[in-house]
Design an enzyme around this catalytic site. Structure first.
Site, PDB file in Angstrom:
ATOM      1  N   LYS A  95       0.814  -1.221   0.000  1.00  0.00           N
ATOM      2  CA  LYS A  95       0.000   0.000   0.000  1.00  0.00           C
ATOM      3  C   LYS A  95       0.842   1.263   0.000  1.00  0.00           C
ATOM      4  CE  LYS A  95      -3.710  -2.522   2.008  1.00  0.00           C
ATOM      5  NZ  LYS A  95      -5.092  -2.588   2.253  1.00  0.00           N
ATOM      6  N   GLU A 155      -2.915   6.980   7.659  1.00  0.00           N
ATOM      7  CA  GLU A 155      -3.593   7.977   6.831  1.00  0.00           C
ATOM      8  C   GLU A 155      -4.834   8.468   7.545  1.00  0.00           C
ATOM      9  OE1 GLU A 155      -4.213   5.750   3.199  1.00  0.00           O
ATOM     10  OE2 GLU A 155      -6.105   4.926   3.899  1.00  0.00           O
ATOM     11  N   ASN A 171     -14.431  -4.396   7.790  1.00  0.00           N
ATOM     12  CA  ASN A 171     -13.752  -3.912   6.584  1.00  0.00           C
ATOM     13  C   ASN A 171     -13.756  -4.933   5.455  1.00  0.00           C
ATOM     14  OD1 ASN A 171     -12.982  -1.318   7.660  1.00  0.00           O
ATOM     15  ND2 ASN A 171     -11.512  -2.427   8.912  1.00  0.00           N
ATOM     16  N   GLU A 181      -9.212   0.812  -6.081  1.00  0.00           N
ATOM     17  CA  GLU A 181     -10.183   1.077  -5.014  1.00  0.00           C
ATOM     18  C   GLU A 181     -10.064   2.505  -4.494  1.00  0.00           C
ATOM     19  OE1 GLU A 181     -10.960  -3.311  -3.105  1.00  0.00           O
ATOM     20  OE2 GLU A 181      -9.652  -1.974  -1.964  1.00  0.00           O
ATOM     21  N   GLU A 227      -6.117   1.577  -2.740  1.00  0.00           N
ATOM     22  CA  GLU A 227      -5.159   0.555  -3.139  1.00  0.00           C
ATOM     23  C   GLU A 227      -5.591   0.011  -4.493  1.00  0.00           C
ATOM     24  OE1 GLU A 227      -5.186  -3.197  -1.201  1.00  0.00           O
ATOM     25  OE2 GLU A 227      -7.358  -3.300  -1.022  1.00  0.00           O
ATOM     26  N   ASN A 270      -5.943  -3.622  -6.539  1.00  0.00           N
ATOM     27  CA  ASN A 270      -5.884  -5.077  -6.471  1.00  0.00           C
ATOM     28  C   ASN A 270      -5.553  -5.601  -7.862  1.00  0.00           C
ATOM     29  OD1 ASN A 270      -6.542  -5.137  -3.725  1.00  0.00           O
ATOM     30  ND2 ASN A 270      -8.722  -5.034  -4.181  1.00  0.00           N
ATOM     31  N   PHE A 279     -21.647 -11.945  13.331  1.00  0.00           N
ATOM     32  CA  PHE A 279     -21.072 -12.469  12.085  1.00  0.00           C
ATOM     33  C   PHE A 279     -19.860 -13.368  12.336  1.00  0.00           C
ATOM     34  CE2 PHE A 279     -23.000  -8.316  11.194  1.00  0.00           C
ATOM     35  CZ  PHE A 279     -23.951  -8.677  10.256  1.00  0.00           C
TER      36      PHE A 279
END
Ligand code: ADP
Ligand code: ADP
Ligand code: MG
Length: 660
Positions: free
Chosen positions: A116, A200, A235, A275, A288, A290, A348
């Site tokens: 990244k 960030e 996320n 993204e 980033e 992919n 979850f």
């Protein structure tokens, strides 16, 4: 074109790639671990090569084994799918050295976007707007705190090598950074073998919007518009769609142009995804890139009519793109739901086990929409603890967004899974939820809409009517069977959840008429499809088709419609009266027991008998699906006994700790 392709992956994506290869007349080889010997991918591929034990580090991640499998079968090219070796530049390089084609971008492009920090630098250089922050490695906590203050809280601490939602943590204060920096660093070292960290700005409630790009080896690069993937937990994406409800034509064009600029800057020559996080004001910042096929690629295929796997294969074989940007148009709307083996009612948490029943909805045209289900499993297969807990990817297309949403809702309703826990009720709740239907999305959607966690939704009037009518139908079917066809009585009382409804039943022909005697209305149930023992009841109420998930209970049925579950009894008026006089059943006192929320491996037990603990204190760690779950005390107390030891396997609900 290649004659034979090896797929260095498993599950759903291996099956997906096989389908395109078959259509293109290319033969396929899959590799498989011990856990996947009987998998659908192995069944469908032309050839299969065994590559070792279940842990990926001993099978799917071992380059030598993949190369050997190519040699052994004469495969000329390798499709890596996603995860595993798909974004490993050393793998792409190794294949090139062996004279085997890697179906993906060139190793330099993978390396440039591989971490990244480097990719953020490349993006800045290419004129792409990036999330404000410190684009460099951070040495220690003191530097992390200083940088975070400079950026301004809240900030996000990120592992440069992170992926799959791992190695990410929000910090809102110096203290958060002091705790979070070492934690992310340790997680990154353990998960990715790379402990470089950067920081960030954390964009509050942003939207995740990503652009699909596609390049060939002749310098042509196009974008295939965007996908919005804002519905996330931990996320990680759960629901994705294309296009994004947020974008207007100008923003779409600007994002597409930036994505292409970045792809061009790194000499990109395959399918890839750039993204971004976007503000509700349509500002957007690069996250980033992919360098692989994305899990959610089907939604792009559905709105563009382009098979991305086919395009990856064609460009890898050296073909030029057969279309230009001007040829590409958005047609309608598509949504994907990731069907996960997880328990939505318990935060979850991952769930595993055998798919005792697996009955997906019909694919193809459904009303005004279209349904596609990408799966790598069949009924009877096992969702194992070694890999991703994804069961399938259900996608729906419609000419407009609401038709796509409704098509998805109907397909979810028709999907039947038994065995592991699954998120079908949760996904149904999202499709029926107003804010989602209006397209007001954000990555905090799940936390905003289900602040106390997901516990199903309360029945609507429509739910109550459907459940009442279906319960009456099932009851009559069972009663008339027991009565050897003698005509059963007409007056009954339906107890559904808290509600009590006296009904009068009549059955002219194949229709069941349920007269709600106190409400002065009648329900007309037609197209009844159910036999005793079947887990799905299908029918139509007032002409509208529906499906219900039915489980026999000790008394009556437990019926789930979409996100709403109800316990239902159909009783004679006299039994109903008696039933209501029964004292409510007392639930067993389980407050002294701490149980494992899922099946897994006990990593540590952190308390001993006699020890006093406070609420929130760590009791044990249970690992499942590559995730460590910290089990905490829910109240203060003294430990009486401790069940399993580190290294033991536990099942869901197994007692870990008992309080005195
Ligand atoms: P997407 O954006 O397509 O959802 P994810 O980042 O969620 O991509 O990851 C896609 C797949 O790759 C998932 O199967 C995930 O588990 C796997 N994956 C992603 N990053 C890594 C990584 N660094 N190591 C191992 N698996 C990864
Ligand atoms: P991964 O490699 O795990 O996919 P990403 O950098 O793509 O990691 O981030 C995953 C998700 O985390 C994003 O989809 C977004 O929801 C959230 N996220 C990442 N960076 C930020 C940020 N700076 N501000 C707000 N949310 C972020
Ligand atoms: Mg990401």
């Amino acid at each position: 074109m290649f004659g034979k392709i090896l797929i260095a992956n498993r599950g759903e994506i291996a099956v997906r790639i096989i389908k395109t290869c078959r259509r293109m007349g290319i033969s396929t080889v899959v590799v498989y671990s011990e856990a996947d010997a009987d998998s659908l991918a192995v069944e469908l591929a032309d050839e299969a090569v065994f590559i070792g034990p279940p842990p990926a580090a001993q099978s799917y991640l071992v380059m030598d084994k993949i190369v050997d499998a190519c040699r052994q079968t004469g495969a000329e090219a390798v499709h890596p799918g996603f995860g595993f070796l798909s974004e490993n530049p050393a793998f792409a390089k190794r294949l090139a050295e062996e004279g085997i084609v890697f179906i993906g971008p060139n190793p330099e492009a993978i390396a440039a976007m591989g971490d990244k920090i480097a990719s953020k630098r490349a993006a800045q250089a290419a004129g792409v707007s990036t999330v404000p922050g410190h684009v460099g490695e951070i040495a220690d906590v003191a530097e992390a705190v200083r940088i975070s203050r400079d950026i301004g809280y809240p900030v996000m601490i990120k592992a440069s090598a992170g992926g799959g939602g791992k190695g990410i943590r929000v910090a809102r204060s110096d203290q958060d950074v002091e705790e979070g920096f070492p934690a992310v660093r340790a997680e990154a070292a353990a998960s990715f073998g790379d402990d470089r960290i950067f920081i960030e700005k954390f964009i509050e409630s942003p939207r995740h919007i990503e652009v699909q790009v596609l390049g060939d080896k002749h310098g042509n690069i196009v974008h295939l518009f965007e996908r919005e993937c804002s519905i996330q937990r931990r996320n990680q994406k759960v629901v994705e769609e294309a296009p994004s409800p947020l974008l207007d034509a100008a923003t779409r064009e600007a994002m597409g142009a930036q994505a292409i600029a970045l792809a061009r800057a790194v000499g990109y020559d395959s399918a890839g995804t750039v993204e971004f996080v976007a503000g509700q004001d349509r500002s957007f910042f690069f996250l980033e890139m992919n360098t692989r096929l994305q899990v959610e690629h089907p939604v792009t295929e559905l709105i563009t009519g382009i098979d991305l796997v086919e395009q990856m294969i064609r460009v890898a074989a050296g073909e030029k793109l057969g279309f230009t940007q001007a040829d590409l148009k958005i047609d309608g709307w598509a949504i994907e739901s990731r069907i996960y083996a997880e328990d939505p009612y318990r935060g979850f948490l991952p769930s595993i086990g055998r798919l005792v029943r697996y009955d997906p909805p019909a694919e193809g045209e459904q009303g005004a929409g279209l349904v596609r289900n990408d799966a790598g499993v069949r009924e009877g297969d096992e969702i194992s603890m070694f890999y991703d807990p994804m069961i399938s990817k259900l996608a729906a297309w419609g000419p407009d967004r609401i038709t796509a949403v409704d098509t998805m809702a109907a397909a979810l309703e028709d999907f039947h899974i038994e065995g592991p826990g699954h998120n079908l009720p949760f996904l149904s709740a999202v499709m029926d939820e107003q804010r989602f239907r209006e397209g007001r999305l954000s990555t905090s959607y799940i936390a905003d809409v289900f602040p106390e966690g997901f516990h199903g939704v309360a029945p609507t009037d429509a739910d109550r009517d459907i459940v009442t009518a279906a319960a009456c139908a099932m009851h009559l079917i069972l009663v008339s069977r027991a009565n050897a066809g003698r005509r059963p009585r007409e007056d009954w009382v339906v107890l559904a959840g808290e509600a009590r409804r006296p009904v009068r039943l009549s059955w002219p022909g194949d229709t069941l008429q349920v007269e709600l005697t106190e409400e002065g209305r009648a329900l007309l149930l037609t197209d009844i499809a159910w036999r005793p023992g079947q887990p799905v009841f299908r029918g139509a109420l007032g002409g509208r088709g529906f499906a219900l998930q039915v489980r026999p209970a000790a008394e009556g049925f437990t019926i789930r419609r979409r996100a709403c579950s109800l316990h239902v009894l159909v009783l004679t008026p006299r039994s109903a009266e008696l039933h209501e006089k029964l004292p409510p059943k007392k639930a067993a006192d389980t407050s002294k027991l701490v149980v494992s929320p899922m099946p897994g491996l006990v990593v540590s037990v952190d308390v001993a008998p006699g020890q006093e603990v406070k609420a929130g204190e760590q009791l044990a760690i249970v690992e499942a699906m590559k995730m460590q779950n910290i089990i905490r005390a829910e109240r203060d107390g003294v430990v009486k006994t401790v069940g399993p030891r580190p290294g033991d396997s536990v099942s869901a609900d197994e007692v870990l700790v008992e309080f005195a």
